[in-house]
Design a protein around this motif. Structure first.
Motif, PDB file in Angstrom:
ATOM      1  N   UNK A  38       8.429  64.223   4.001  1.00 26.51           N
ATOM      2  CA  UNK A  38       8.347  64.014   5.635  1.00 26.51           C
ATOM      3  C   UNK A  38       9.332  65.170   6.093  1.00 26.51           C
ATOM      4  N   UNK A  39      10.397  65.402   5.437  1.00 22.53           N
ATOM      5  CA  UNK A  39      11.350  66.492   6.026  1.00 22.53           C
ATOM      6  C   UNK A  39      10.562  67.929   5.795  1.00 22.53           C
ATOM      7  N   UNK A  40       9.734  68.145   4.782  1.00 24.80           N
ATOM      8  CA  UNK A  40       8.991  69.424   4.886  1.00 24.80           C
ATOM      9  C   UNK A  40       7.840  69.404   5.792  1.00 24.80           C
ATOM     10  N   UNK A  41       7.385  68.396   6.276  1.00 26.43           N
ATOM     11  CA  UNK A  41       6.308  68.129   7.327  1.00 26.43           C
ATOM     12  C   UNK A  41       6.916  68.404   8.703  1.00 26.43           C
ATOM     13  N   UNK A  42       8.143  67.801   8.980  1.00 28.23           N
ATOM     14  CA  UNK A  42       8.853  67.948  10.099  1.00 28.23           C
ATOM     15  C   UNK A  42       9.458  69.469  10.163  1.00 28.23           C
ATOM     16  N   UNK A  43       9.751  70.239   9.223  1.00 22.45           N
ATOM     17  CA  UNK A  43      10.077  71.529   9.130  1.00 22.45           C
ATOM     18  C   UNK A  43       8.967  72.349   9.510  1.00 22.45           C
ATOM     19  N   UNK A  44       7.912  72.130   9.016  1.00 19.07           N
ATOM     20  CA  UNK A  44       6.604  73.182   9.711  1.00 19.07           C
ATOM     21  C   UNK A  44       6.309  72.695  10.827  1.00 19.07           C
ATOM     22  N   UNK A  45       6.320  71.645  11.285  1.00 13.57           N
ATOM     23  CA  UNK A  45       5.959  71.454  12.642  1.00 13.57           C
ATOM     24  C   UNK A  45       6.866  71.966  13.677  1.00 13.57           C
ATOM     25  N   UNK A  46       8.196  71.885  13.513  1.00 14.78           N
ATOM     26  CA  UNK A  46       9.300  72.203  14.513  1.00 14.78           C
ATOM     27  C   UNK A  46       9.561  73.617  14.232  1.00 14.78           C
ATOM     28  N   UNK A  47       9.128  74.182  13.078  1.00 16.80           N
ATOM     29  CA  UNK A  47       9.521  75.683  12.734  1.00 16.80           C
ATOM     30  C   UNK A  47      10.790  75.713  12.325  1.00 16.80           C
ATOM     31  N   UNK A  48      11.395  74.976  11.724  1.00 17.32           N
ATOM     32  CA  UNK A  48      12.922  74.803  11.034  1.00 17.32           C
ATOM     33  C   UNK A  48      12.934  75.523   9.913  1.00 17.32           C
ATOM     34  N   UNK A  49      13.988  76.663   9.787  1.00 16.16           N
ATOM     35  CA  UNK A  49      14.028  77.192   8.525  1.00 16.16           C
ATOM     36  C   UNK A  49      15.494  77.254   8.037  1.00 16.16           C
ATOM     37  N   UNK A  50      15.802  77.226   6.906  1.00 14.07           N
ATOM     38  CA  UNK A  50      17.235  77.253   6.503  1.00 14.07           C
ATOM     39  C   UNK A  50      17.498  78.654   5.948  1.00 14.07           C
ATOM     40  N   UNK A  51      18.726  79.311   6.619  1.00  7.53           N
ATOM     41  CA  UNK A  51      18.944  80.561   6.084  1.00  7.53           C
ATOM     42  C   UNK A  51      19.210  80.756   4.740  1.00  7.53           C
ATOM     43  N   UNK A  52      18.268  81.728   3.932  1.00 10.86           N
ATOM     44  CA  UNK A  52      18.579  81.504   2.803  1.00 10.86           C
ATOM     45  C   UNK A  52      19.804  81.950   2.097  1.00 10.86           C
ATOM     46  N   UNK A  53      20.727  82.730   2.637  1.00 13.09           N
ATOM     47  CA  UNK A  53      21.947  83.227   2.477  1.00 13.09           C
ATOM     48  C   UNK A  53      22.858  82.069   2.275  1.00 13.09           C
TER      49      UNK A  53
END
Length: 334
Positions: free
Chosen positions: A85-100
């Protein structure tokens, strides 16, 4: 309202937030612990993680000696569902975590230390922390960061308007607690009987001793971050829920949501600064609408999905409450 510095908040989540805080099996589910839209997590995989918990963590060994490894199995399945569900929400909301931030967090991995026996946290939170350690650490940390970003994105925008009644008791234990739950669920069914049923029940409850009621109550999430993590903020309009806001208090709330908005910041002079644990809870609650978009099948050996708790219950009778559509009401889109 500026909730907190976003980068600082995410660093805190990545570095330590995890330290704070169905259907019958059919032919397609043989050997599966859970299936989410065709993606399978096997019973063998769940058992491997349980074995890892016992092998590497004193707390896992303690749970094994207390015959409580079923808690670990359910939590593994829960976190696998929430991950999807978290991956789905991230895609829909355009949420990304700073790789650094991820790299820095893994260099000082907060999940690397074995979990000692007799943790001081609530048992449910302790089991969550244990399972986060036996899962892929990167995946656990990123999931937590995404969930917190979702909470920060919507906490000052999310508002629900609802009508409610309540049921309370002088005792929250044993048979009284079971009876209270039954009464709350029965009242929820009465609320959901028709579009006007809730108003009729609430009108009757106005004169009931010890019963609190209200109509058209508008509650911003930022005003009450603790309540914002409950099922009340996860359901759509024309939906009824019965739930217990605090397990320590013998009070159940029965509510029908009339409006749910999350499109603009809410003006309020009663904003409350959320804790990291509250942000995590709100983020998980914001995943609830995505459950309607997936085909979820849980192997009965691990229990049944409980939308009220956003977790797994051992069986239907142990769910933390109920969610029902209002019969005859116009459907609402998430």
């Amino acid at each position: 309202m500026r909730i907190m510095g976003r980068r600082r908040a995410l660093v805190g989540v990545l570095a330590g937030s995890l330290l704070l805080a169905g259907c019958n099996a059919g032919p397609g589910q043989v050997g599966a612990a859970v299936i989410v839209d065709g993606k399978t997590v096997s019973v063998d995989r769940v058992q491997q993680l349980i074995d890892k918990a016992v092998r590497e963590h004193p707390y896992g060994q303690q749970l094994a000696s207390e015959h409580k490894l079923d808690l670990v199995g359910r939590e593994i399945v829960r976190q696998e569902v929430l991950h999807d569900l978290t991956e789905r929400a991230a895609r829909r909301e355009g949420v990304q975590v700073d790789e650094s931030l991820v790299v820095n967090a893994l260099q000082n991995d907060p999940l690397a230390k074995p979990m000692e026996a007799n943790p001081q946290n609530d048992p449910a939170i302790s089991v969550q922390q244990l399972v986060a350690r036996v899962r892929d650490h990167r995946e656990s940390l990123v999931d937590a960061a995404v969930q917190t970003q979702l909470a920060m994105k919507y906490l000052d925008k999310l508002t629900v308007t609802f009508d409610f009644s309540s049921i309370s008791s002088t005792d929250a234990t044993g048979s009284d607690a079971d009876k209270l739950r039954e009464q709350a669920i029965e009242k929820a069914k009465r609320f959901a009987a028709s579009p006007t049923a809730a108003a009729e029940v609430i009108e009757q409850d106005k004169t009931a001793p010890g019963t609190k009621v209200d109509v058209g109550l508008k509650l911003p999430a930022i005003q009450s971050p603790g309540i914002a993590s409950t099922v009340l903020f996860g359901i759509q309009p024309n939906t009824v829920t019965a739930f217990q806001p605090s397990p320590e208090q013998p009070v159940w709330v029965i509510a029908v949501v009339r409006e749910r908005a999350a499109d603009k910041p809410v003006a309020t002079d009663q904003a409350t600064q959320p804790s990291a644990q509250q942000l995590a809870g709100v983020g998980i609650r914001l995943l609830q609408p995505y459950l309607d978009q997936v085909d979820l099948k849980v192997n009965p050996r691990y229990g049944v999905w409980d939308v009220v708790g956003m977790d797994l219950a051992p069986n239907e009778s142990s769910k933390k409450g109920i969610v029902l559509p209002v019969h005859g009401a116009a459907p609402q889109n998430p």
